[in-house]
Scaffold this motif. Structure first.
Motif, PDB file in Angstrom:
ATOM      1  N   ILE A 277       0.785  -1.236  -0.124  1.00 18.19           N
ATOM      2  CA  ILE A 277      -0.020  -0.080  -0.010  1.00 18.19           C
ATOM      3  C   ILE A 277       0.742   1.324   0.070  1.00 18.19           C
ATOM      4  O   ILE A 277       1.758   1.244   0.795  1.00 18.19           O
ATOM      5  CB  ILE A 277      -1.029   0.036   1.273  1.00 18.19           C
ATOM      6  N   HIS A 278       0.619   2.134  -1.072  1.00 15.22           N
ATOM      7  CA  HIS A 278       1.200   3.351  -0.926  1.00 15.22           C
ATOM      8  C   HIS A 278       0.188   4.489  -0.793  1.00 15.22           C
ATOM      9  O   HIS A 278      -0.946   4.367  -1.154  1.00 15.22           O
ATOM     10  CB  HIS A 278       2.144   3.643  -2.244  1.00 15.22           C
ATOM     11  N   GLY A 279       0.872   5.787  -0.496  1.00 11.55           N
ATOM     12  CA  GLY A 279      -0.138   6.878  -0.653  1.00 11.55           C
ATOM     13  C   GLY A 279       0.135   7.635  -1.815  1.00 11.55           C
ATOM     14  O   GLY A 279       1.088   7.554  -2.629  1.00 11.55           O
TER      15      GLY A 279
ATOM     16  N   VAL B  71       3.637  12.950  -3.071  1.00 11.21           N
ATOM     17  CA  VAL B  71       4.320  12.281  -2.114  1.00 11.21           C
ATOM     18  C   VAL B  71       3.491  10.907  -1.868  1.00 11.21           C
ATOM     19  O   VAL B  71       2.317  11.155  -2.007  1.00 11.21           O
ATOM     20  CB  VAL B  71       4.625  13.292  -0.592  1.00 11.21           C
ATOM     21  N   CYS B  72       4.200   9.924  -1.426  1.00 12.25           N
ATOM     22  CA  CYS B  72       3.781   8.609  -0.694  1.00 12.25           C
ATOM     23  C   CYS B  72       3.184   8.961   0.639  1.00 12.25           C
ATOM     24  O   CYS B  72       4.192   9.579   1.593  1.00 12.25           O
ATOM     25  CB  CYS B  72       4.520   7.528  -0.626  1.00 12.25           C
ATOM     26  N   HIS B  73       2.193   9.183   1.077  1.00 15.11           N
ATOM     27  CA  HIS B  73       1.899   9.530   2.514  1.00 15.11           C
ATOM     28  C   HIS B  73       1.009   8.305   3.454  1.00 15.11           C
ATOM     29  O   HIS B  73       0.377   8.248   4.262  1.00 15.11           O
ATOM     30  CB  HIS B  73       0.898  10.610   2.696  1.00 15.11           C
ATOM     31  N   GLU B  74       1.476   6.989   2.909  1.00 17.75           N
ATOM     32  CA  GLU B  74       1.273   5.890   3.759  1.00 17.75           C
ATOM     33  C   GLU B  74       2.546   5.138   3.947  1.00 17.75           C
ATOM     34  O   GLU B  74       3.462   5.050   3.243  1.00 17.75           O
ATOM     35  CB  GLU B  74       0.313   5.051   2.921  1.00 17.75           C
ATOM     36  N   TYR B  75       3.031   4.907   5.231  1.00 15.88           N
ATOM     37  CA  TYR B  75       4.150   4.193   5.700  1.00 15.88           C
ATOM     38  C   TYR B  75       4.389   2.723   4.798  1.00 15.88           C
ATOM     39  O   TYR B  75       3.518   1.828   4.908  1.00 15.88           O
ATOM     40  CB  TYR B  75       4.208   4.026   6.935  1.00 15.88           C
ATOM     41  N   CYS B  76       5.349   2.783   4.004  1.00 15.82           N
ATOM     42  CA  CYS B  76       5.462   1.759   3.012  1.00 15.82           C
ATOM     43  C   CYS B  76       6.916   0.879   3.333  1.00 15.82           C
ATOM     44  O   CYS B  76       7.028   0.029   2.488  1.00 15.82           O
ATOM     45  CB  CYS B  76       5.233   2.020   1.639  1.00 15.82           C
ATOM     46  N   GLY B  77       7.684   1.352   4.219  1.00 19.09           N
ATOM     47  CA  GLY B  77       8.981   0.778   4.526  1.00 19.09           C
ATOM     48  C   GLY B  77       9.888   1.649   4.885  1.00 19.09           C
ATOM     49  O   GLY B  77       9.692   2.805   5.036  1.00 19.09           O
TER      50      GLY B  77
ATOM     51  N   GLY C   5      12.226   3.169   2.856  1.00 20.55           N
ATOM     52  CA  GLY C   5      12.395   4.212   2.181  1.00 20.55           C
ATOM     53  C   GLY C   5      11.266   4.969   1.855  1.00 20.55           C
ATOM     54  O   GLY C   5      11.204   5.833   0.966  1.00 20.55           O
ATOM     55  N   HIS C   6      10.202   5.003   2.676  1.00 19.19           N
ATOM     56  CA  HIS C   6       9.052   5.780   2.388  1.00 19.19           C
ATOM     57  C   HIS C   6       9.335   7.055   2.623  1.00 19.19           C
ATOM     58  O   HIS C   6       8.600   7.856   1.744  1.00 19.19           O
ATOM     59  CB  HIS C   6       8.081   5.578   3.610  1.00 19.19           C
ATOM     60  N   HIS C   7      10.040   7.599   3.269  1.00 19.97           N
ATOM     61  CA  HIS C   7      10.155   9.248   3.202  1.00 19.97           C
ATOM     62  C   HIS C   7      10.981   9.708   1.945  1.00 19.97           C
ATOM     63  O   HIS C   7      10.753  10.908   1.691  1.00 19.97           O
ATOM     64  CB  HIS C   7      11.087   9.637   4.472  1.00 19.97           C
ATOM     65  N   THR C   8      11.640   8.735   1.115  1.00 18.44           N
ATOM     66  CA  THR C   8      12.200   9.199   0.059  1.00 18.44           C
ATOM     67  C   THR C   8      11.136   9.090  -1.311  1.00 18.44           C
ATOM     68  O   THR C   8      11.631   9.308  -2.469  1.00 18.44           O
ATOM     69  CB  THR C   8      13.399   8.560  -0.412  1.00 18.44           C
ATOM     70  N   MET C   9      10.061   8.535  -0.909  1.00 17.37           N
ATOM     71  CA  MET C   9       9.196   8.273  -2.227  1.00 17.37           C
ATOM     72  C   MET C   9       8.389   9.395  -2.516  1.00 17.37           C
ATOM     73  O   MET C   9       7.287   9.691  -2.023  1.00 17.37           O
ATOM     74  CB  MET C   9       8.050   7.060  -1.670  1.00 17.37           C
ATOM     75  N   SER C  10       8.780  10.038  -3.691  1.00 18.10           N
ATOM     76  CA  SER C  10       8.148  11.320  -4.181  1.00 18.10           C
ATOM     77  C   SER C  10       8.331  11.437  -5.791  1.00 18.10           C
ATOM     78  O   SER C  10       9.207  10.514  -6.231  1.00 18.10           O
ATOM     79  CB  SER C  10       8.536  12.457  -3.553  1.00 18.10           C
TER      80      SER C  10
END
Ligand code: CUA
Length: 155
Positions: free
Chosen positions: A101-103, A136-142, A144-149
């Motif tokens: 799941i991603h945001g 941005v991805c705003h669902e915690y996905c692992g 590298g979540h904070h780098t997902m954009s």
């Protein structure tokens, strides 16, 4: 009795608030176009890149002033990572994920979806102002979540 009068008054306030809130909901839906994204279809998460429209991620014109942006999410990025769309055109974002799941949230807009494996998420937005918007991805996905954009460039 005095108490009775107060109770009546409070009931009246409650009734007025209910009508106001229901009116606000109707206004948000009908006038402002705020909707739940909903489920726009299903896709086999293992065959996303073989299934149209996800076999060709990117932006395409679908009519006068209308575009579709097809985006595939995967830990930890969006494909494509740069999305160029024109201002004042209706852009329908069609997205899904091939893993977890991603945001899917675009800064300074009401675009806000969840991408769920096996499901297609779809929502439309018209950018009025040119410039660069952060997706941005705003669902915690692992890890590298904070780098997902990704970047949405409105031109
Ligand atoms: Cu993808 Cu957090």
């Amino acid at each position: 009795m005095r108490i009775h009068t107060f109770e009546k008054a409070f009931l009246g306030v409650g009734a007025v608030l209910l009508v106001l809130f229901a009116g606000a909901l109707v206004y948000a839906t009908a006038a402002m176009g705020v909707h739940l994204p909903g489920v726009a279809g299903n896709v086999d998460p293992a065959r996303v890149y073989q299934t149209p429209p996800f076999n060709t991620p990117g932006v395409r014109q679908t009519g006068p002033g209308r575009y579709e942006a097809v985006i595939v999410a995967q830990a930890f990025g969006f494909n494509p990572s740069v999305i160029r769309v024109p201002a004042n055109a209706q852009v329908t974002f069609t997205a899904t994920t091939i893993d977890v799941i991603h945001g899917f949230a675009i800064d300074r807009t009401r675009m806000n979806m969840m991408l769920i494996p096996g499901q297609v998420s779809r929502n439309a937005y018209t950018f009025r102002e040119r410039g660069e918007y952060l997706l941005v991805c705003h669902e915690y996905c692992g890890i590298g979540h904070h780098t997902m954009s990704a970047r949405v460039i409105v031109e």
